[in-house]
Design a protein around this motif. Structure first.
Motif, PDB file in Angstrom:
ATOM      1  N   PRO A   1       0.807  -1.220   0.000  1.00 28.55           N
ATOM      2  CA  PRO A   1       0.000   0.000   0.000  1.00 28.55           C
ATOM      3  C   PRO A   1       0.842   1.273   0.000  1.00 28.55           C
ATOM      4  O   PRO A   1       0.466   2.270  -0.614  1.00 28.55           O
ATOM      5  CB  PRO A   1      -0.830  -0.138   1.285  1.00 28.55           C
ATOM      6  N   SER A   2       1.996   1.234   0.661  1.00 29.27           N
ATOM      7  CA  SER A   2       2.864   2.417   0.676  1.00 29.27           C
ATOM      8  C   SER A   2       3.356   2.776  -0.724  1.00 29.27           C
ATOM      9  O   SER A   2       3.592   3.954  -1.024  1.00 29.27           O
ATOM     10  CB  SER A   2       4.059   2.197   1.606  1.00 29.27           C
ATOM     11  N   HIS A   3       3.516   1.779  -1.604  1.00 26.21           N
ATOM     12  CA  HIS A   3       3.900   2.061  -2.992  1.00 26.21           C
ATOM     13  C   HIS A   3       2.801   2.867  -3.685  1.00 26.21           C
ATOM     14  O   HIS A   3       3.086   3.799  -4.446  1.00 26.21           O
ATOM     15  CB  HIS A   3       4.124   0.757  -3.772  1.00 26.21           C
ATOM     16  N   ALA A   4       1.547   2.486  -3.442  1.00 24.61           N
ATOM     17  CA  ALA A   4       0.433   3.205  -4.054  1.00 24.61           C
ATOM     18  C   ALA A   4       0.360   4.630  -3.531  1.00 24.61           C
ATOM     19  O   ALA A   4       0.159   5.584  -4.291  1.00 24.61           O
ATOM     20  CB  ALA A   4      -0.877   2.466  -3.772  1.00 24.61           C
ATOM     21  N   THR A   5       0.522   4.795  -2.217  1.00 22.48           N
ATOM     22  CA  THR A   5       0.522   6.143  -1.649  1.00 22.48           C
ATOM     23  C   THR A   5       1.608   6.994  -2.279  1.00 22.48           C
ATOM     24  O   THR A   5       1.395   8.164  -2.623  1.00 22.48           O
ATOM     25  CB  THR A   5       0.725   6.079  -0.122  1.00 22.48           C
ATOM     26  N   MET A   6       2.789   6.412  -2.452  1.00 19.42           N
ATOM     27  CA  MET A   6       3.927   7.145  -2.994  1.00 19.42           C
ATOM     28  C   MET A   6       3.641   7.709  -4.378  1.00 19.42           C
ATOM     29  O   MET A   6       3.844   8.904  -4.637  1.00 19.42           O
ATOM     30  CB  MET A   6       5.160   6.229  -3.045  1.00 19.42           C
ATOM     31  N   VAL A   7       3.153   6.874  -5.288  1.00 22.30           N
ATOM     32  CA  VAL A   7       2.951   7.351  -6.661  1.00 22.30           C
ATOM     33  C   VAL A   7       1.782   8.339  -6.740  1.00 22.30           C
ATOM     34  O   VAL A   7       1.793   9.245  -7.570  1.00 22.30           O
ATOM     35  CB  VAL A   7       2.761   6.188  -7.650  1.00 22.30           C
ATOM     36  N   LEU A   8       0.781   8.184  -5.878  1.00 22.43           N
ATOM     37  CA  LEU A   8      -0.302   9.173  -5.838  1.00 22.43           C
ATOM     38  C   LEU A   8       0.210  10.490  -5.292  1.00 22.43           C
ATOM     39  O   LEU A   8      -0.201  11.564  -5.750  1.00 22.43           O
ATOM     40  CB  LEU A   8      -1.467   8.663  -4.995  1.00 22.43           C
TER      41      LEU A   8
ATOM     42  N   LYS B   1      -8.298  -7.957   3.414  1.00 24.04           N
ATOM     43  CA  LYS B   1      -7.682  -6.882   4.203  1.00 24.04           C
ATOM     44  C   LYS B   1      -6.733  -6.056   3.342  1.00 24.04           C
ATOM     45  O   LYS B   1      -6.639  -4.831   3.483  1.00 24.04           O
ATOM     46  CB  LYS B   1      -6.941  -7.462   5.408  1.00 24.04           C
ATOM     47  N   MET B   2      -6.008  -6.729   2.445  1.00 24.97           N
ATOM     48  CA  MET B   2      -5.068  -5.995   1.595  1.00 24.97           C
ATOM     49  C   MET B   2      -5.804  -5.096   0.618  1.00 24.97           C
ATOM     50  O   MET B   2      -5.349  -3.974   0.330  1.00 24.97           O
ATOM     51  CB  MET B   2      -4.163  -6.974   0.851  1.00 24.97           C
ATOM     52  N   ALA B   3      -6.930  -5.546   0.094  1.00 18.78           N
ATOM     53  CA  ALA B   3      -7.724  -4.705  -0.799  1.00 18.78           C
ATOM     54  C   ALA B   3      -8.173  -3.445  -0.072  1.00 18.78           C
ATOM     55  O   ALA B   3      -8.116  -2.331  -0.622  1.00 18.78           O
ATOM     56  CB  ALA B   3      -8.940  -5.486  -1.309  1.00 18.78           C
ATOM     57  N   ASN B   4      -8.591  -3.601   1.160  1.00 16.33           N
ATOM     58  CA  ASN B   4      -8.998  -2.448   1.962  1.00 16.33           C
ATOM     59  C   ASN B   4      -7.825  -1.530   2.232  1.00 16.33           C
ATOM     60  O   ASN B   4      -7.948  -0.295   2.187  1.00 16.33           O
ATOM     61  CB  ASN B   4      -9.617  -2.921   3.274  1.00 16.33           C
ATOM     62  N   ALA B   5      -6.658  -2.113   2.517  1.00 16.79           N
ATOM     63  CA  ALA B   5      -5.462  -1.314   2.781  1.00 16.79           C
ATOM     64  C   ALA B   5      -5.068  -0.487   1.563  1.00 16.79           C
ATOM     65  O   ALA B   5      -4.715   0.697   1.681  1.00 16.79           O
ATOM     66  CB  ALA B   5      -4.311  -2.223   3.202  1.00 16.79           C
ATOM     67  N   PHE B   6      -5.120  -1.085   0.381  1.00 19.82           N
ATOM     68  CA  PHE B   6      -4.770  -0.347  -0.833  1.00 19.82           C
ATOM     69  C   PHE B   6      -5.783   0.750  -1.121  1.00 19.82           C
ATOM     70  O   PHE B   6      -5.413   1.841  -1.573  1.00 19.82           O
ATOM     71  CB  PHE B   6      -4.667  -1.297  -2.023  1.00 19.82           C
ATOM     72  N   ALA B   7      -7.060   0.492  -0.867  1.00 19.18           N
ATOM     73  CA  ALA B   7      -8.065   1.528  -1.090  1.00 19.18           C
ATOM     74  C   ALA B   7      -7.782   2.745  -0.215  1.00 19.18           C
ATOM     75  O   ALA B   7      -7.858   3.894  -0.667  1.00 19.18           O
ATOM     76  CB  ALA B   7      -9.460   0.972  -0.799  1.00 19.18           C
ATOM     77  N   GLY B   8      -7.429   2.500   1.049  1.00 19.24           N
ATOM     78  CA  GLY B   8      -7.087   3.604   1.941  1.00 19.24           C
ATOM     79  C   GLY B   8      -5.807   4.305   1.536  1.00 19.24           C
ATOM     80  O   GLY B   8      -5.695   5.529   1.635  1.00 19.24           O
ATOM     81  N   ALA B   9      -4.827   3.529   1.064  1.00 15.61           N
ATOM     82  CA  ALA B   9      -3.543   4.106   0.655  1.00 15.61           C
ATOM     83  C   ALA B   9      -3.697   5.032  -0.539  1.00 15.61           C
ATOM     84  O   ALA B   9      -3.060   6.093  -0.611  1.00 15.61           O
ATOM     85  CB  ALA B   9      -2.556   2.981   0.324  1.00 15.61           C
ATOM     86  N   VAL B  10      -4.541   4.639  -1.483  1.00 14.29           N
ATOM     87  CA  VAL B  10      -4.776   5.473  -2.663  1.00 14.29           C
ATOM     88  C   VAL B  10      -5.421   6.795  -2.256  1.00 14.29           C
ATOM     89  O   VAL B  10      -5.029   7.880  -2.725  1.00 14.29           O
ATOM     90  CB  VAL B  10      -5.647   4.713  -3.681  1.00 14.29           C
ATOM     91  N   LYS B  11      -6.398   6.737  -1.375  1.00 17.11           N
ATOM     92  CA  LYS B  11      -7.049   7.965  -0.914  1.00 17.11           C
ATOM     93  C   LYS B  11      -6.064   8.865  -0.178  1.00 17.11           C
ATOM     94  O   LYS B  11      -6.044  10.089  -0.377  1.00 17.11           O
ATOM     95  CB  LYS B  11      -8.227   7.617  -0.002  1.00 17.11           C
TER      96      LYS B  11
END
Length: 266
Positions: free
Chosen positions: A196-203, A224-234
């Motif tokens: 998820p931190s990778h997704a946060t980084m590029v956003l 749980k990982m799907a939820n984590a990535f959704a939060g990371a993107v936001k």
């Protein structure tokens, strides 16, 4: 600005409430896939169509039922195609089967890295656009390639962060940041994200969204990982909209000296 309420992903003039796109392969079961889609609420889900399939029922009855039940937009892709003629044929079949003009263009040039065929990708994208498709091309982080895709009419592009399925995250931050500075159309990071931190980084860098598959499907707990990535993107998008502080080489006191007793200033 609250990204949930006031900030949508816009592709080819269409607005989507989420900046997360989700792949649909390699999940432990159809039930887990369904729960991941429900948990993350993606803008679109990808679906590959082999040339053997002539109707939705031949793809996977369970998969097809999930898509109909959840009413989530489908992004067909041309996964596994190695020649432009294959891409064109599969894209037209997908448009008939899924009843959509959206297509994720995958034209593989190397079986080891699954790197796109950069020599023929632009011309193939141009053919699909002329045929009326809304093309989202999977590409590398090469600036000249990406500009060529934009020049032939791609209104969005999907550069990789790293080779498909590696989970390494952005392996060339310089190239990706430069690409974001120079290319004006929406860009979705596709391939190579693992955390998820990778997704946060590029956003945070200004990318408009991410497309995930392996990072969620092969997690110990995909839901749980799907939820984590959704939060990371936001979080990443809101951080970009907020504007990050500038980095400094030296420490900068967060508390001013004004008003501190003189014996604390010695």
């Amino acid at each position: 600005m609250n990204a949930d309420q006031n900030d949508c992903l816009e592709l080819y003039g269409h607005q989507f409430p989420s900046r997360l796109l989700l792949g649909t392969s390699r999940y432990p079961s159809p039930a887990v896939l369904e729960s991941c889609i429900q948990e993350s609420k993606p803008a679109m889900v990808t679906a590959s169509l082999r040339r053997q399939g002539a109707n939705p029922e031949q793809i996977s009855s369970g998969f097809w039922e999930i898509l109909k039940k959840l009413n989530v937009p489908i992004l067909p892709n041309t996964a596994g195609c190695h020649r432009p003629e294959e891409v064109i044929q599969v894209a037209h079949m997908a448009r008939e089967v899924f009843e959509t003009d959206w297509i994720k263009l995958e034209l593989i040039g190397d079986d080891y890295t699954l790197q796109p065929d950069t020599l023929h990708l632009v011309a193939t994208a141009e053919r699909l656009i002329k045929d009326g498709f809304k093309v989202l091309p999977y590409c590398t982080d090469d600036l000249i390639l990406c500009q060529g895709l934009v020049d032939v009419g791609c209104q969005a592009i999907m550069p990789w962060a790293a080779p498909i399925g590696t989970g390494k995250g952005p392996i060339n931050p310089y190239a990706l940041k430069l690409l974001r500075e120079r290319i004006s159309v929406p860009m979705i990071i596709d391939a190579g994200l693992g955390l998820p931190s990778h997704a946060t980084m590029v956003l945070e860098w200004g990318y408009d969204g991410v497309l995930l598959n392996t990072a969620v499907a092969l997690a110990h707990n995909p839901i749980k990982m799907a939820n984590a990535f959704a939060g990371a993107v936001k979080a990443g998008r809101e951080a970009f909209l907020a504007g990050a502080m500038l980095e400094h080489e030296q420490a900068q006191a967060s508390t001013p000296n004004l008003g501190i007793p003189f014996w604390h200033q010695s």
